[in-house]
Enzyme design. Structure first.
Site, short mmCIF file in Angstrom:
data_model
loop_
_atom_site.label_atom_id
_atom_site.label_comp_id
_atom_site.label_asym_id
_atom_site.label_seq_id
_atom_site.Cartn_x
_atom_site.Cartn_y
_atom_site.Cartn_z
N GLU A 18 34.72 37.04 42.81
CA GLU A 18 35.15 36.14 41.75
C GLU A 18 34.71 34.71 42.03
O GLU A 18 34.45 34.34 43.18
CB GLU A 18 36.67 36.21 41.60
CG GLU A 18 37.27 35.30 40.53
CD GLU A 18 36.77 35.56 39.12
OE1 GLU A 18 35.56 35.38 38.87
OE2 GLU A 18 37.61 35.91 38.26
N HIS A 24 38.03 44.43 37.10
CA HIS A 24 39.11 45.13 37.81
C HIS A 24 40.37 45.26 36.94
O HIS A 24 40.54 44.54 35.95
CB HIS A 24 39.46 44.39 39.11
CG HIS A 24 39.98 43.00 38.86
ND1 HIS A 24 41.29 42.73 38.51
CD2 HIS A 24 39.38 41.79 38.92
CE1 HIS A 24 41.47 41.44 38.36
NE2 HIS A 24 40.33 40.83 38.60
#
Length: 271
Positions: free
Chosen positions: A89, A11
């Site tokens: 994550e 990201h």
């Protein structure tokens, strides 16, 4: 046999990234202004690749990044992305929202390296790898169901094995800066985009290379492969699947490049 490419993108930057604070899963932040620019840049870099399927961690920073990538794509601006919790994550437990230096201090106190240390309430390295292994199993099954049944069987095997061999030299020369966005995609029928996170991608790459024994570009050091992934860094692997009684299995895997950041050069210069 079915051959597919997997392009992994981290990201864009968030304010937490800029301030060197851990996000993990508990901090669900949006992209910063720089992060939006990085997402635009990687979207432009990948704009001519026709991604058949897009899988995205279901956190805001990855969703934003994926939306911008698809908006820039000439082939699939309206492609529906699959939000996949398995791509989230690594959970950092009590360390989330705190400076990365705090994690180092905690790891040192425990006599462990920062990368291998698990803070209270966090995920272990093996737990994150297990999530990625589950994702690969889901991915391979879905890709085979969607594209494998329409593929010729043994007649494609020789050409696809040749594909892996013939592109090796080019992939090695293009591993660092200066590579093309479509490196090693020639002749590959199915392209998958995954948008995820830095720690997750590092562990995914380690699993692919160390556990699944992906072949590597000639002359590339392991330290290059496992270096930290920058925001919107791009990595690529090529997989070849065959069918077994238990479902599709990985027969050949190759790393094309990891953590590429060509598209960020003009942003770095501007800063």
């Amino acid at each position: 046999m079915l051959t597919l490419s997997l392009t992994l993108v981290r990201h864009g930057e968030t304010q937490y990234n800029r301030e060197k604070l851990l996000q993990g899963q508990g901090v669900d932040s949006l992209l910063s202004e720089m992060g939006l620019q990085q997402a635009e840049a990687v979207g432009q870099y990948l704009r001519d690749i026709h991604f058949n399927n897009v899988y995205v961690s279901n956190l805001q920073r990855t969703i934003q990044t994926a939306e911008i990538i698809l908006q820039n794509n000439t082939h699939c601006p309206g492609t529906e992305m699959t939000l996949e919790p398995l791509l989230r994550e690594r959970g950092f437990g009590l360390a989330e929202g705190r400076p990365k230096e705090d994690l180092k201090t905690m790891a040192n106190a425990a006599g462990q390296s920062c990368r291998d240390y698990t803070p209270p309430g966090g995920e272990t390295v093996d737990q994150v790898k297990l999530r990625f292994k589950k994702f690969l199993k889901v991915l391979f099954k879905q890709m085979w169901d969607e594209y494998g049944s329409s593929r010729p069987g043994a007649s494609t095997e020789a050409s696809e094995v040749g594909l892996f061999e013939n592109d090796t030299a080019a992939a090695a020369s293009d591993f660092g800066l200066g590579g093309l966005a479509d490196d090693s995609l020639r002749g590959v029928p199915v392209h998958v985009l995954v948008v995820s996170h830095g720690a997750y991608i590092r562990l995914a790459i380690k699993h692919l290379i160390e556990d699944l024994k992906c072949s590597l570009p000639a002359g590339v050091k392991t330290s290059q492969l496992f270096s930290p992934c920058p925001n919107t860094g791009v990595s690529r692997f090529i997989f070849s699947l065959t069918w077994s009684e238990s479902g599709p299995v990985l027969s050949v895997a190759r790393c094309v490049f990891t953590n590429r950041k060509d598209h960020l050069e003009h942003l770095t210069a501007a800063e």
